[in-house]
Design a protein around this motif. Structure first.
Motif, PDB file in Angstrom:
ATOM      1  N   LEU A  99      38.593  57.731  38.694  1.00 39.72           N
ATOM      2  CA  LEU A  99      37.967  56.455  38.345  1.00 39.72           C
ATOM      3  C   LEU A  99      36.658  56.221  39.099  1.00 39.72           C
ATOM      4  O   LEU A  99      35.792  55.476  38.632  1.00 39.72           O
ATOM      5  CB  LEU A  99      38.941  55.302  38.632  1.00 39.72           C
ATOM      6  N   GLY A 100      36.500  56.859  40.250  1.00 33.82           N
ATOM      7  CA  GLY A 100      35.278  56.682  41.024  1.00 33.82           C
ATOM      8  C   GLY A 100      34.103  57.475  40.477  1.00 33.82           C
ATOM      9  O   GLY A 100      32.976  57.323  40.967  1.00 33.82           O
ATOM     10  N   LYS A 101      34.329  58.303  39.471  1.00 38.97           N
ATOM     11  CA  LYS A 101      33.278  59.122  38.872  1.00 38.97           C
ATOM     12  C   LYS A 101      32.885  58.555  37.510  1.00 38.97           C
ATOM     13  O   LYS A 101      33.604  57.726  36.938  1.00 38.97           O
ATOM     14  CB  LYS A 101      33.762  60.563  38.738  1.00 38.97           C
ATOM     15  N   PRO A 102      31.745  59.002  36.966  1.00 36.36           N
ATOM     16  CA  PRO A 102      31.328  58.492  35.654  1.00 36.36           C
ATOM     17  C   PRO A 102      32.365  58.783  34.575  1.00 36.36           C
ATOM     18  O   PRO A 102      32.837  59.922  34.447  1.00 36.36           O
ATOM     19  CB  PRO A 102      30.012  59.248  35.386  1.00 36.36           C
ATOM     20  N   MET A 128      36.493  51.923  26.893  1.00 36.92           N
ATOM     21  CA  MET A 128      35.769  51.355  28.034  1.00 36.92           C
ATOM     22  C   MET A 128      36.460  50.102  28.578  1.00 36.92           C
ATOM     23  O   MET A 128      36.396  49.834  29.778  1.00 36.92           O
ATOM     24  CB  MET A 128      34.324  51.051  27.632  1.00 36.92           C
ATOM     25  N   GLN A 129      37.124  49.333  27.731  1.00 41.05           N
ATOM     26  CA  GLN A 129      37.926  48.208  28.229  1.00 41.05           C
ATOM     27  C   GLN A 129      39.066  48.724  29.102  1.00 41.05           C
ATOM     28  O   GLN A 129      39.354  48.178  30.170  1.00 41.05           O
ATOM     29  CB  GLN A 129      38.491  47.399  27.047  1.00 41.05           C
ATOM     30  N   TRP A 130      39.701  49.795  28.651  1.00 41.14           N
ATOM     31  CA  TRP A 130      40.817  50.374  29.412  1.00 41.14           C
ATOM     32  C   TRP A 130      40.335  50.891  30.760  1.00 41.14           C
ATOM     33  O   TRP A 130      40.984  50.682  31.785  1.00 41.14           O
ATOM     34  CB  TRP A 130      41.461  51.498  28.600  1.00 41.14           C
ATOM     35  N   VAL A 131      39.206  51.582  30.769  1.00 41.19           N
ATOM     36  CA  VAL A 131      38.657  52.109  32.029  1.00 41.19           C
ATOM     37  C   VAL A 131      38.363  50.968  33.006  1.00 41.19           C
ATOM     38  O   VAL A 131      38.670  51.058  34.198  1.00 41.19           O
ATOM     39  CB  VAL A 131      37.388  52.945  31.758  1.00 41.19           C
ATOM     40  N   LEU A 132      37.762  49.875  32.504  1.00 41.76           N
ATOM     41  CA  LEU A 132      37.459  48.745  33.383  1.00 41.76           C
ATOM     42  C   LEU A 132      38.728  48.170  33.993  1.00 41.76           C
ATOM     43  O   LEU A 132      38.798  47.908  35.204  1.00 41.76           O
ATOM     44  CB  LEU A 132      36.707  47.660  32.614  1.00 41.76           C
ATOM     45  N   LEU A 133      39.767  47.960  33.175  1.00 41.92           N
ATOM     46  CA  LEU A 133      41.014  47.400  33.695  1.00 41.92           C
ATOM     47  C   LEU A 133      41.667  48.351  34.698  1.00 41.92           C
ATOM     48  O   LEU A 133      42.234  47.913  35.704  1.00 41.92           O
ATOM     49  CB  LEU A 133      41.970  47.092  32.547  1.00 41.92           C
ATOM     50  N   ALA A 134      41.603  49.659  34.422  1.00 39.08           N
ATOM     51  CA  ALA A 134      42.162  50.628  35.360  1.00 39.08           C
ATOM     52  C   ALA A 134      41.400  50.583  36.685  1.00 39.08           C
ATOM     53  O   ALA A 134      42.000  50.693  37.765  1.00 39.08           O
ATOM     54  CB  ALA A 134      42.109  52.032  34.757  1.00 39.08           C
ATOM     55  N   ARG A 135      40.097  50.427  36.624  1.00 37.89           N
ATOM     56  CA  ARG A 135      39.301  50.330  37.855  1.00 37.89           C
ATOM     57  C   ARG A 135      39.635  49.053  38.625  1.00 37.89           C
ATOM     58  O   ARG A 135      39.695  49.059  39.865  1.00 37.89           O
ATOM     59  CB  ARG A 135      37.814  50.392  37.502  1.00 37.89           C
ATOM     60  N   LEU A 136      39.842  47.971  37.912  1.00 35.32           N
ATOM     61  CA  LEU A 136      40.227  46.734  38.587  1.00 35.32           C
ATOM     62  C   LEU A 136      41.611  46.849  39.214  1.00 35.32           C
ATOM     63  O   LEU A 136      41.867  46.306  40.291  1.00 35.32           O
ATOM     64  CB  LEU A 136      40.179  45.558  37.601  1.00 35.32           C
ATOM     65  N   ASP A 137      42.517  47.558  38.560  1.00 34.28           N
ATOM     66  CA  ASP A 137      43.844  47.784  39.156  1.00 34.28           C
ATOM     67  C   ASP A 137      43.724  48.549  40.468  1.00 34.28           C
ATOM     68  O   ASP A 137      44.380  48.222  41.462  1.00 34.28           O
ATOM     69  CB  ASP A 137      44.739  48.565  38.188  1.00 34.28           C
ATOM     70  N   GLY A 152      34.341  53.086  41.022  1.00 33.35           N
ATOM     71  CA  GLY A 152      33.392  53.372  39.957  1.00 33.35           C
ATOM     72  C   GLY A 152      32.666  52.175  39.391  1.00 33.35           C
ATOM     73  O   GLY A 152      32.081  52.262  38.304  1.00 33.35           O
ATOM     74  N   LEU A 153      32.678  51.054  40.119  1.00 35.08           N
ATOM     75  CA  LEU A 153      31.973  49.860  39.638  1.00 35.08           C
ATOM     76  C   LEU A 153      30.633  49.647  40.341  1.00 35.08           C
ATOM     77  O   LEU A 153      29.978  48.630  40.127  1.00 35.08           O
ATOM     78  CB  LEU A 153      32.862  48.623  39.792  1.00 35.08           C
ATOM     79  N   GLY A 154      30.262  50.582  41.175  1.00 35.61           N
ATOM     80  CA  GLY A 154      28.913  50.596  41.722  1.00 35.61           C
ATOM     81  C   GLY A 154      28.672  49.671  42.890  1.00 35.61           C
ATOM     82  O   GLY A 154      28.673  50.092  44.039  1.00 35.61           O
ATOM     83  N   THR A 155      28.492  48.394  42.611  1.00 34.88           N
ATOM     84  CA  THR A 155      28.108  47.439  43.654  1.00 34.88           C
ATOM     85  C   THR A 155      29.145  46.335  43.798  1.00 34.88           C
ATOM     86  O   THR A 155      29.928  46.063  42.886  1.00 34.88           O
ATOM     87  CB  THR A 155      26.760  46.783  43.309  1.00 34.88           C
ATOM     88  N   GLY A 156      29.110  45.690  44.970  1.00 32.85           N
ATOM     89  CA  GLY A 156      30.019  44.573  45.200  1.00 32.85           C
ATOM     90  C   GLY A 156      29.798  43.450  44.216  1.00 32.85           C
ATOM     91  O   GLY A 156      30.760  42.812  43.760  1.00 32.85           O
TER      92      GLY A 156
END
Length: 321
Positions: A228-231, A261-270, A291-295
């Motif tokens: 998830l931390g990668k593109p 892309m919605q799934w990836v975002l939710l997985a990153r938030l998890d 993988g969300l870049g900035t705070g």
């Protein structure tokens, strides 16, 4: 004190249905118990006077039947077990409808929203319930605009709340409207509760990524969760699944109800939630890790999806808090 409370106490009925949850019953009964600072009179009632079988090993002996609903200014409907299986008895539904027609407010706690929904009074309105049952409520009553994130919804004469603790939020909200902020804050201190909680109930859902998911592309989802931390673009995911981006998008949506892309975002938030709970890494570091870049980007998505900020979430759920 408002003129009405000088004339008589506000009348509160707590309607105990079969399988009623003890916390849901106890919250309004305790919050509105008659005292000088809270001028309410409470009656706990059931479909008929006598014993009502509750949930979680408890039963209730209620003094009043449905006649209490014709007496009350506000009727609380606590949550109960298996709310999505069948509606309450028609006599209960009818009594709630008549109470509302003569001007009583109806307030559901947690799964009590299903009983309120059975009256038709939530049709065309926003409502919520415990996060475990939001999809079931929407499926059973498609005319209701179910909001799965908020702690409570006030539609004027009909109100709904999320899980049991959100019943406290709802009761304090009603107190603020009836008697003002000072009375609500006084009650919150007595309950050792927050006068107003930030965020919605999305932050309490264990995982943002929905389950169950289809078996198709399961290997690609597992692969994505490990990086998830990668593109992770649509092209990258489709290449791993060995299909075209268009086919991947269509079939992924069929399987999960989400775009890739919605799934990836939710997985990153998890993953961000897990790191906030279990690590001492900074917001900026966690944003990079997932993988969300900035705070600021993490804060933006956290607020939009979970209704709170990373810092507030950490204060609430961190293991050392």
């Amino acid at each position: 004190m408002p003129a009405e409370t000088a004339e008589r106490l506000h009348r509160v009925a707590v309607l105990v249905l079969e399988g009623a949850k003890p916390l849901d019953v106890g919250i309004p009964a305790q919050v509105f118990t008659t005292r000088a600072s809270v001028p309410y009179e409470v009656r706990v009632c059931g479909p008929a006077p006598g014993l009502v079988t509750g949930g979680d090993g408890l039963s209730y002996h209620v003094a009043d039947g449905l006649d209490a609903l014709s007496w009350a200014d506000i009727v609380f409907i606590p949550g109960y077990r298996f709310p999505d299986r069948e509606d309450p008895p028609p006599v209960v539904v009818g009594a709630l409808q008549r109470a509302h027609a003569r001007g009583a407010r109806l307030a559901a706690i947690s799964t009590g929203a299903f009983a309120l929904a059975a009256t038709g009074l939530l049709d065309g309105k926003r409502a919520t319930t415990h996060w475990h049952y939001t999809r079931a409520l929407a499926a059973r009553h498609p005319q209701i605009r179910v909001d799965e994130n908020v702690l409570f919804v006030d539609e004027g004469s009909v109100l709904t709340s999320a899980g049991a603790a959100s019943g406290i939020d709802l009761c304090l909200h009603i107190l603020r409207g009836d008697l003002g902020v000072a009375a609500s804050n006084h009650a919150a201190r007595r309950l050792v509760a927050a006068p107003y909680r930030t965020g919605g109930q999305a932050q309490y859902v264990p995982r943002s990524v929905p389950e169950p998911l289809g078996e198709r592309f399961a290997a690609t989802r597992e692969w994505a969760l490990r990086r998830l931390g990668k593109p992770l673009t649509l092209d990258v995911l489709a290449r791993h699944a060995a299909v075209s981006p268009r086919t991947f998008s269509r079939r992924f949506l069929e399987d999960t109800g989400l775009t890739p892309m919605q799934w990836v975002l939710l997985a990153r938030l998890d993953l961000a939630r897990e790191l906030l709970e279990l690590s001492e890494r900074s917001i900026e570091q966690i944003a990079g890790d997932v993988g969300l870049g900035t705070g600021s980007n993490l804060r933006l998505h956290f607020q939009r999806v979970l209704g709170t900020t990373p810092s507030q979430y950490r204060r609430t759920f961190a293991s050392g808090g």
